[in-house]
Design a protein around this motif. Structure first.
Motif, mmCIF file in Angstrom:
data_model
loop_
_atom_site.group_PDB
_atom_site.id
_atom_site.type_symbol
_atom_site.label_atom_id
_atom_site.label_comp_id
_atom_site.label_asym_id
_atom_site.label_seq_id
_atom_site.Cartn_x
_atom_site.Cartn_y
_atom_site.Cartn_z
ATOM 1 N N MET A 6 -1.637 -2.303 -14.842
ATOM 2 C CA MET A 6 -2.088 -3.126 -14.034
ATOM 3 C C MET A 6 -2.976 -4.528 -14.597
ATOM 4 O O MET A 6 -3.384 -4.307 -15.777
ATOM 5 N N ASP A 7 -3.065 -5.696 -14.135
ATOM 6 C CA ASP A 7 -3.844 -6.862 -14.651
ATOM 7 C C ASP A 7 -5.153 -6.341 -14.784
ATOM 8 O O ASP A 7 -5.824 -5.776 -14.148
ATOM 9 N N LYS A 8 -5.565 -7.213 -15.884
ATOM 10 C CA LYS A 8 -7.049 -6.800 -16.394
ATOM 11 C C LYS A 8 -8.044 -7.311 -15.321
ATOM 12 O O LYS A 8 -9.362 -6.953 -15.228
ATOM 13 N N GLN A 9 -7.512 -7.975 -14.441
ATOM 14 C CA GLN A 9 -8.310 -8.464 -13.158
ATOM 15 C C GLN A 9 -8.920 -7.286 -12.361
ATOM 16 O O GLN A 9 -9.730 -7.393 -11.779
ATOM 17 N N TYR A 10 -8.044 -6.199 -12.561
ATOM 18 C CA TYR A 10 -8.260 -5.014 -11.669
ATOM 19 C C TYR A 10 -8.737 -3.713 -12.424
ATOM 20 O O TYR A 10 -9.348 -3.127 -11.817
ATOM 21 N N THR A 11 -8.088 -3.768 -13.514
ATOM 22 C CA THR A 11 -8.818 -2.402 -14.268
ATOM 23 C C THR A 11 -8.842 -2.876 -15.847
ATOM 24 O O THR A 11 -8.226 -3.719 -16.481
ATOM 25 N N GLU A 12 -9.632 -2.056 -16.720
ATOM 26 C CA GLU A 12 -9.751 -1.919 -17.957
ATOM 27 C C GLU A 12 -9.216 -0.812 -18.572
ATOM 28 O O GLU A 12 -9.720 0.152 -18.275
ATOM 29 N N THR A 13 -8.202 -0.837 -19.186
ATOM 30 C CA THR A 13 -7.635 0.504 -19.861
ATOM 31 C C THR A 13 -7.632 0.414 -21.457
ATOM 32 O O THR A 13 -7.885 -0.487 -21.941
ATOM 33 N N ASN B 140 0.477 -6.698 -16.019
ATOM 34 C CA ASN B 140 0.131 -7.820 -15.277
ATOM 35 C C ASN B 140 0.124 -7.615 -13.715
ATOM 36 O O ASN B 140 0.161 -8.625 -13.056
ATOM 37 N N MET B 141 0.309 -6.421 -13.367
ATOM 38 C CA MET B 141 0.772 -6.172 -11.943
ATOM 39 C C MET B 141 -0.470 -6.140 -11.134
ATOM 40 O O MET B 141 -1.749 -5.857 -11.745
ATOM 41 N N SER B 142 -0.442 -6.879 -10.176
ATOM 42 C CA SER B 142 -1.675 -6.848 -9.243
ATOM 43 C C SER B 142 -1.884 -5.552 -8.206
ATOM 44 O O SER B 142 -0.929 -4.908 -8.119
ATOM 45 N N PRO C 142 -2.491 -5.753 -5.138
ATOM 46 C CA PRO C 142 -1.466 -5.781 -3.811
ATOM 47 C C PRO C 142 0.004 -5.248 -4.254
ATOM 48 O O PRO C 142 0.740 -4.797 -3.329
ATOM 49 N N MET C 143 0.411 -5.784 -5.400
ATOM 50 C CA MET C 143 1.993 -5.470 -5.751
ATOM 51 C C MET C 143 1.979 -4.018 -5.742
ATOM 52 O O MET C 143 2.889 -3.230 -5.226
ATOM 53 N N LEU C 144 1.035 -3.104 -6.630
ATOM 54 C CA LEU C 144 1.005 -1.759 -6.663
ATOM 55 C C LEU C 144 0.944 -1.277 -5.307
ATOM 56 O O LEU C 144 1.807 -0.163 -5.066
ATOM 57 N N GLU C 145 0.168 -1.550 -4.309
ATOM 58 C CA GLU C 145 0.057 -1.082 -3.128
ATOM 59 C C GLU C 145 1.478 -1.239 -2.302
ATOM 60 O O GLU C 145 1.764 -0.278 -1.617
ATOM 61 N N ARG C 146 2.256 -2.243 -2.557
ATOM 62 C CA ARG C 146 3.358 -2.639 -1.920
ATOM 63 C C ARG C 146 4.564 -1.302 -2.300
ATOM 64 O O ARG C 146 5.273 -1.142 -1.712
ATOM 65 N N LEU C 147 4.312 -1.301 -3.491
ATOM 66 C CA LEU C 147 5.113 -0.321 -4.261
ATOM 67 C C LEU C 147 5.082 0.938 -3.948
ATOM 68 O O LEU C 147 5.836 1.726 -3.433
ATOM 69 N N LEU C 148 3.835 1.513 -3.956
ATOM 70 C CA LEU C 148 3.242 2.665 -3.642
ATOM 71 C C LEU C 148 3.727 3.017 -2.250
ATOM 72 O O LEU C 148 4.201 4.146 -1.692
#
Length: 74
Positions: free
Chosen positions: A1-8, A14-16, A18-24
């Motif tokens: 996921m994009d760093k805007q949403y998480t730090e790993t 760079n997935m947002s 909302p995109m992850l939620e659509r895929l899930l």
């Protein structure tokens, strides 16, 4: 996921969220899901203020994902 949403602690994309939620949602609506494990850890050894910010960001995203998934599995 994009760093805007998480730090790993590994190379992230760079997935947002909302995109992850659509895929899930596709899999949750069309499949028989046995379990879900979406995880990530902050980098170790970064200065404490940055670490705390990263933990807060990750917790915020985790909460949003929990709320999203709750509509399907609870």
């Amino acid at each position: 996921m994009d760093k805007q949403y998480t730090e790993t602690n590994w190379s992230q994309g760079n997935m947002s969220l909302p995109m992850l939620e659509r895929l899930l949602s596709h899999f949750l609506e069309n499949g028989n899901i046995l379990g879900i494990d979406i995880c990530g850890e902050c980098q170790q050894g970064i200065p404490l203020p940055e670490y705390l910010q990263a933990e807060e960001l990750n917790e915020e995203t985790n909460q949003k994902l929990f709320e999203f998934l709750s509509h399907y599995i609870l």
